[in-house]
Design an enzyme around this catalytic site. Structure first.
Site, PDB file in Angstrom:
ATOM      1  N   HIS A  85       4.081  -1.252  -3.447  1.00 39.87           N
ATOM      2  CA  HIS A  85       2.970  -1.342  -4.750  1.00 39.87           C
ATOM      3  C   HIS A  85       1.707  -1.768  -4.599  1.00 39.87           C
ATOM      4  O   HIS A  85       1.555  -2.881  -3.564  1.00 39.87           O
ATOM      5  CB  HIS A  85       3.619  -1.903  -5.933  1.00 39.87           C
TER       6      HIS A  85
ATOM      7  N   ASP B  92       1.438  -9.459  -1.307  1.00 39.79           N
ATOM      8  CA  ASP B  92       2.411  -9.024  -2.084  1.00 39.79           C
ATOM      9  C   ASP B  92       1.737  -8.168  -3.264  1.00 39.79           C
ATOM     10  O   ASP B  92       1.166  -8.879  -4.144  1.00 39.79           O
ATOM     11  CB  ASP B  92       2.985 -10.253  -3.090  1.00 39.79           C
TER      12      ASP B  92
ATOM     13  N   GLU C  40       3.893  -3.130 -10.521  1.00 41.52           N
ATOM     14  CA  GLU C  40       4.966  -3.797 -10.236  1.00 41.52           C
ATOM     15  C   GLU C  40       5.058  -5.040 -10.862  1.00 41.52           C
ATOM     16  O   GLU C  40       6.070  -5.436 -11.110  1.00 41.52           O
ATOM     17  CB  GLU C  40       5.284  -3.482  -8.900  1.00 41.52           C
ATOM     18  N   GLU C  41       4.046  -5.574 -10.721  1.00 36.80           N
ATOM     19  CA  GLU C  41       4.062  -7.308 -11.265  1.00 36.80           C
ATOM     20  C   GLU C  41       4.444  -7.532 -12.649  1.00 36.80           C
ATOM     21  O   GLU C  41       4.650  -8.499 -12.866  1.00 36.80           O
ATOM     22  CB  GLU C  41       2.829  -7.873 -10.796  1.00 36.80           C
TER      23      GLU C  41
ATOM     24  N   ASP D 289       9.034  -4.199   0.128  1.00 32.87           N
ATOM     25  CA  ASP D 289       8.289  -5.266  -0.694  1.00 32.87           C
ATOM     26  C   ASP D 289       8.347  -6.575   0.112  1.00 32.87           C
ATOM     27  O   ASP D 289       8.844  -6.407   1.454  1.00 32.87           O
ATOM     28  CB  ASP D 289       8.906  -5.380  -2.135  1.00 32.87           C
TER      29      ASP D 289
ATOM     30  N   HIS E 165       2.829 -15.585  -4.377  1.00 29.42           N
ATOM     31  CA  HIS E 165       2.039 -15.939  -5.648  1.00 29.42           C
ATOM     32  C   HIS E 165       1.070 -16.793  -5.271  1.00 29.42           C
ATOM     33  O   HIS E 165       0.616 -17.337  -6.313  1.00 29.42           O
ATOM     34  CB  HIS E 165       2.933 -15.854  -6.872  1.00 29.42           C
TER      35      HIS E 165
END
Length: 362
Positions: free
Chosen positions: A71, A183, A217-218, A240, A327
Site C-alpha cells: 500500500h 510503512d 490502507e491506513e 506490509d 508510525h
C-alpha cells in the site's frame, strides 16, 4: 536464481525519491505516478481506479490471476481548527502518533503549495514538574508563524488541509533504511523489484500477475477492498510491515518475537490461507531464505484481510518486513530483509501453476 544483490544504486535512488515524496492517505496520486514510471519497463499495461490505486499487469489476457500487493499511503494529519491567535489544532488521517509531534516540523499542503509549520510545545521551565502533561490530541498544536487566524487563512491554510512530516530518507550504519512512510511505500518498492527481477531473468509466467499498489490502507484497508473487486484474483500475496519487538518498552508475551535482520515474517491468521502459506514456507526453505513466524489473532490488520474475504474468498497470504518505530518519522528496516522479501515473493511466484486452487479438499 543466484543470491547476488538485488538492490543497486538505481533501485535505492528510486526508493529514496519515492519515500521522500509525500503521499498521505487520500492524496496518493503523485507518489503513484512516480511508482508507475519506475515500473513501466517491467509490465505490459496498467490499471488505475477512481481513488488512485495503481496496478501494473503482466499477461493481462490470462484468466488465472495472481496479485502481489503493497500500500502506498502514509499517515498524516488534517487541519481541524484554527484559533483566533493563529494556532492550528489537528485530527488524525490514519494512526498518527500524538506523542512524537512536539517540536516536529510539518508541511501543510495547500493549493498555493507547502506552508511550513512546527508542532509547538511549552518550554520545560514553564511546566509543573509535579504533574507533567503528556502530548495528547487536544493539546498538540501547529504554529505557522502567523499573528492571527486571518493571516493563517491568507497563507492558504484552511480546515481540511492535509499535513505531513518532511523527514527524508537516510541510511544508518550502511544497511538500515530510515524514513517516515516506510510503512508501507517500501511494499510498493519491493513488489516493483519483483517485477524487475522477472523481466531481467526473462521469466515467463503461466498466469496474469497484478502488481498492486493500493491506497487508503491506513484508514481501514479501503483501497484493497475496492481493487480486489475490480481484479477478481485467484491468489493474493500481500506485503506490509510488522514490528521489531526487540527494542525497549515492547512486551514480547503480547507482541511475539520478530526482529530486523532476521528475515521476512510469515503470518499465521484466519485470513491467511494455510496451503498458500505453506507454499511460501517451503519456498523459503528450498531457496535458503531466512524467515520468521508471527501469529495474528482475528485479523492481520493489513490488506490481506481485504483480499482474503473478497469475491467469495481469495487464497491470500502475508509476507511482512520487520520494522522498528512504526508510525514515527524514523521507521527503520534492514536492507537484507528488504532483499529477502523481494526474493521470497519472486521465488514463490515461480512455483505457482495456472489453475491452482489451494483447496483443502483436493
Amino acid at each position: 536464481m543466484s543470491t547476488k544483490k538485488i538492490l543497486n544504486k538505481k533501485s535505492i535512488d528510486f526508493l529514496e525519491k519515492y519515500l521522500n515524496n509525500p503521499s498521505p492517505t487520500g492524496y496518493e496520486w503523485e507518489g503513484q505516478k512516480l511508482w508507475m514510471e519506475y515500473l513501466k519497463p517491467y509490465v505490459d499495461t496498467f490499471i488505475t481506479d477512481t481513488y488512485g490505486t495503481a496496478v501494473g499487469v503482466i499477461n493481462p489476457d490470462a484468466k488465472y490471476k495472481v496479485v502481489i500487493e503493497g500500500h502506498s499511503d502514509e499517515i498524516s494529519w488534517y487541519v481541524n481548527y484554527i484559533t483566533d491567535n493563529g494556532l492550528i489544532y489537528v485530527i488524525r488521517n490514519g494512526g498518527s502518533d500524538h506523542q512524537i509531534a512536539p517540536s516536529k516540523w510539518v508541511d501543510i499542503h495547500t493549493k498555493n503549495g507547502i506552508v511550513k509549520g512546527v508542532f509547538g510545545w511549552p518550554a520545560i521551565h514553564t511546566r509543573d514538574k509535579s504533574k507533567e502533561e503528556s502530548p495528547k490530541l487536544d493539546n498538540i498544536f501547529i504554529d505557522v508563524g502567523a499573528k492571527d487566524k486571518a493571516e493563517v487563512e491568507k497563507m492558504g491554510v484552511h480546515v481540511g488541509c492535509v499535513i505531513t512530516y518532511p523527514d527524508t530518507f537516510q541510511i544508518l550504519n550502511k544497511d538500515k533504511f530510515v524514513c517516515r512512510a516506510i510503512d508501507n511505500r517500501v511494499g510498493g518498492f519491493m513488489i516493483a523489484e519483483v517485477a524487475k527481477l522477472l523481466k531481467e531473468n526473462k521469466k515467463s509466467l503461466p498466469f496474469g500477475l497484478y502488481i498492486t499498489n493500493s491506497v487508503q490502507e491506513e484508514i481501514g484497508l479501503k483501497g484493497a477492498e475496492m481493487i480486489t473487486e475490480r481484479i477478481k484474483p485467484n491468489i493474493a500475496i500481500i506485503t506490509d510491515v510488522c514490528h521489531d519487538t526487540t527494542t525497549p518498552m515492547i512486551e514480547k508475551k503480547k507482541e511475539g518475537h520478530t526482529e530486523i535482520g532476521a528475515g521476512p515474517v510469515i503470518s499465521y491468521a484466519p485470513a491467511v490461507q494455510n496451503k498458500l502459506r505453506e507454499r511460501i514456507i517451503e519456498t523459503a526453505e528450498a531457496k535458503e531464505i531466512p524467515f520468521q513466524r508471527m501469529a495474528a489473532s482475528r485479523f492481520t490488520g493489513t490488506d490481506t484481510d481485504a483480499f482474503a474475504y473478497s469475491n467469495g474468498g481469495v487464497a491470500s497470504a502475508l509476507i511482512s518486513l520487520p520494522l522498528r518505530y512504526m508510525h514515527t518519522t524514523v521507521e527503520t528496516v534492514h536492507s537484507d530483509d528488504v532483499e529477502n522479501v523481494i526474493r521470497l515473493i519472486y521465488e514463490t511466484l515461480l512455483t505457482i501453476k495456472e489453475g491452482e486452487t489451494f483447496s483443502y479438499f483436493e
